[in-house]
Design an enzyme around this catalytic site. Structure first.
Site, PDB file in Angstrom:
ATOM      1  N   ARG A 115      65.530  13.856  32.427  1.00 32.43           N
ATOM      2  CA  ARG A 115      64.297  13.725  33.203  1.00 32.43           C
ATOM      3  C   ARG A 115      64.504  14.171  34.641  1.00 32.43           C
ATOM      4  NH1 ARG A 115      63.472   7.843  31.381  1.00 32.43           N
ATOM      5  NH2 ARG A 115      61.643   7.596  32.685  1.00 32.43           N
TER       6      ARG A 115
ATOM      7  N   ARG B 167      68.894  -1.598  33.913  1.00 33.75           N
ATOM      8  CA  ARG B 167      67.654  -2.116  33.312  1.00 33.75           C
ATOM      9  C   ARG B 167      67.895  -2.611  31.885  1.00 33.75           C
ATOM     10  NH1 ARG B 167      62.792   1.553  35.472  1.00 33.75           N
ATOM     11  NH2 ARG B 167      63.053   2.712  33.531  1.00 33.75           N
TER      12      ARG B 167
ATOM     13  N   ARG C 278      66.397   0.391  27.056  1.00 32.73           N
ATOM     14  CA  ARG C 278      65.397   1.301  26.482  1.00 32.73           C
ATOM     15  C   ARG C 278      66.047   2.646  26.194  1.00 32.73           C
ATOM     16  NH1 ARG C 278      60.192   1.814  30.231  1.00 32.73           N
ATOM     17  NH2 ARG C 278      60.961   3.923  30.097  1.00 32.73           N
TER      18      ARG C 278
ATOM     19  N   LYS D  79      58.275   3.733  41.463  1.00 28.19           N
ATOM     20  CA  LYS D  79      56.919   4.068  41.860  1.00 28.19           C
ATOM     21  C   LYS D  79      55.906   3.033  41.367  1.00 28.19           C
ATOM     22  CE  LYS D  79      56.076   7.811  39.879  1.00 28.19           C
ATOM     23  NZ  LYS D  79      54.942   8.332  39.148  1.00 28.19           N
TER      24      LYS D  79
ATOM     25  N   ARG E  65      52.498  17.668  38.542  1.00 28.50           N
ATOM     26  CA  ARG E  65      53.919  17.639  38.242  1.00 28.50           C
ATOM     27  C   ARG E  65      54.532  19.029  38.281  1.00 28.50           C
ATOM     28  NH1 ARG E  65      54.357  12.770  35.470  1.00 28.50           N
ATOM     29  NH2 ARG E  65      55.962  12.314  34.047  1.00 28.50           N
TER      30      ARG E  65
HETATM   31  P1  ADP Z   1      57.752   8.882  33.036  1.00 27.60           P
HETATM   32  O1  ADP Z   1      57.913   8.243  31.695  1.00 27.60           O
HETATM   33  O2  ADP Z   1      58.766   9.945  33.333  1.00 27.60           O
HETATM   34  O3  ADP Z   1      57.509   7.931  34.166  1.00 27.60           O
HETATM   35  P2  ADP Z   1      54.870   9.365  32.732  1.00 27.60           P
HETATM   36  O4  ADP Z   1      54.704   7.982  32.228  1.00 27.60           O
HETATM   37  O5  ADP Z   1      54.157   9.751  33.984  1.00 27.60           O
HETATM   38  O6  ADP Z   1      56.415   9.753  32.920  1.00 27.60           O
HETATM   39  O7  ADP Z   1      54.478  10.404  31.608  1.00 27.60           O
HETATM   40  C1  ADP Z   1      55.009  10.365  30.311  1.00 27.60           C
HETATM   41  C2  ADP Z   1      55.011  11.753  29.704  1.00 27.60           C
HETATM   42  O8  ADP Z   1      53.668  12.279  29.671  1.00 27.60           O
HETATM   43  C3  ADP Z   1      55.799  12.778  30.493  1.00 27.60           C
HETATM   44  O9  ADP Z   1      57.161  12.774  30.179  1.00 27.60           O
HETATM   45  C4  ADP Z   1      55.125  14.089  30.088  1.00 27.60           C
HETATM   46  O10 ADP Z   1      55.565  14.515  28.823  1.00 27.60           O
HETATM   47  C5  ADP Z   1      53.674  13.670  29.957  1.00 27.60           C
HETATM   48  N1  ADP Z   1      52.965  13.898  31.239  1.00 27.60           N
HETATM   49  C6  ADP Z   1      52.496  12.951  32.092  1.00 27.60           C
HETATM   50  N2  ADP Z   1      51.934  13.508  33.194  1.00 27.60           N
HETATM   51  C7  ADP Z   1      52.049  14.849  33.032  1.00 27.60           C
HETATM   52  C8  ADP Z   1      51.689  15.985  33.821  1.00 27.60           C
HETATM   53  N3  ADP Z   1      51.107  15.851  35.016  1.00 27.60           N
HETATM   54  N4  ADP Z   1      51.971  17.210  33.325  1.00 27.60           N
HETATM   55  C9  ADP Z   1      52.563  17.371  32.144  1.00 27.60           C
HETATM   56  N5  ADP Z   1      52.964  16.356  31.349  1.00 27.60           N
HETATM   57  C10 ADP Z   1      52.703  15.096  31.781  1.00 27.60           C
END
Ligand code: ADP
Ligand code: ZN
Length: 221
Positions: free
Chosen positions: A172, A128, A161, A14, A89
């Site tokens: 996840r 990765r 990572r 994404k 989410r």
């Molecule tokens: P990822 O690392 O899965 O790409 P993000 O960078 O979007 O996820 O977000 C990192 C963390 O922040 C998520 O795992 C979650 O704990 C929290 N988080 C982010 N966006 C949301 C949301 N919309 N609702 C609840 N928790 C969130």
């Protein structure tokens, strides 16, 4: 001006697509994940509370995330529109977002869903690599370093990572399937959903989205 949501499984790629769209449409980027990382780095009250959940791989409670998004939508000038990234989410967040948009008289134009097969996702994550010293990223199949296992930039040994481990990726995906996947049906009903093939090159997907969105806009004006 376009207001969009971008969704996809963790690791679907994404980020690259989002940055191309942000630049092309000059959108304000509202990424709840980035916001939480910034708050954690600042050591703010929000950051400290959020970290309890994030460090466990869990979602932050909806009320907190909804409040942050509402505040931005209400107070942040976004003349060219916005991209919500990583939000909503959960179904409860999607319902809260509908209410916010209604209250603020904001129209959502499109929900982009990057669809990638779980198996391909697992392979991509397993490929990765990152440099623990300078942060440079590699992929053993699509973007390998010049010398196997060694950073081109600084010569340090590359690592995986921690959250790219098979266990973490599976976890996840489990959370995604339980909490986030139901949103696709929710947006399908509203006719906003645009699903794109995340297995295709980013540029191909990008041009597909732009031509569809331009078609929609021409129809309206
Ligand atoms: P990822 O690392 O899965 O790409 P993000 O960078 O979007 O996820 O977000 C990192 C963390 O922040 C998520 O795992 C979650 O704990 C929290 N988080 C982010 N966006 C949301 C949301 N919309 N609702 C609840 N928790 C969130
Ligand atoms: Zn390096």
């Amino acid at each position: 001006m376009v207001n969009m949501l971008i969704m996809g499984k963790p690791g679907a790629g994404k980020g690259t697509l989002a940055s191309k769209l942000l630049e092309h449409y000059r959108l304000a980027h509202i990424s709840t994940g980035n916001i939480y990382r910034e708050e954690i780095a600042k050591g703010s009250a929000i950051g400290q509370e959020a970290q309890k959940y994030i460090s466990q791989g869990e979602l932050v409670p909806d009320d907190m995330t909804n409040g942050i998004v509402y505040d931005i939508l209400k107070n942040h000038p976004m003349p060219h529109g916005f991209m919500l990234d990583g939000y909503p989410r959960t179904k409860a967040q999607a319902i809260a977002l509908d209410e916010m948009l209604h209250t603020l008289s904001i129209k959502l134009d499109v929900v982009i869903n990057m669809d990638v097969d779980d198996e391909l996702l697992m392979i991509r994550m397993a490929d990765r690599r990152v440099c623990p010293k300078c942060g440079a990223t590699y992929n053993v199949t699509t973007k390998p370093p010049k010398t196997a296992g060694v950073c081109d930039v600084c010569g340090t040994l590359l690592i995986q990572r921690a959250d790219d481990s098979e266990e973490s990726v599976k976890n996840r995906l489990r959370i995604y399937n339980r909490a986030t996947r139901p949103l696709l049906g929710y947006y399908e009903k509203t006719d906003l959903l645009m699903t794109v093939d995340g297995a295709l090159p980013t540029l191909t997907v990008f041009y597909e989205i732009v031509s569809k969105l331009d078609g929609i806009n021409r129809g309206h004006h």
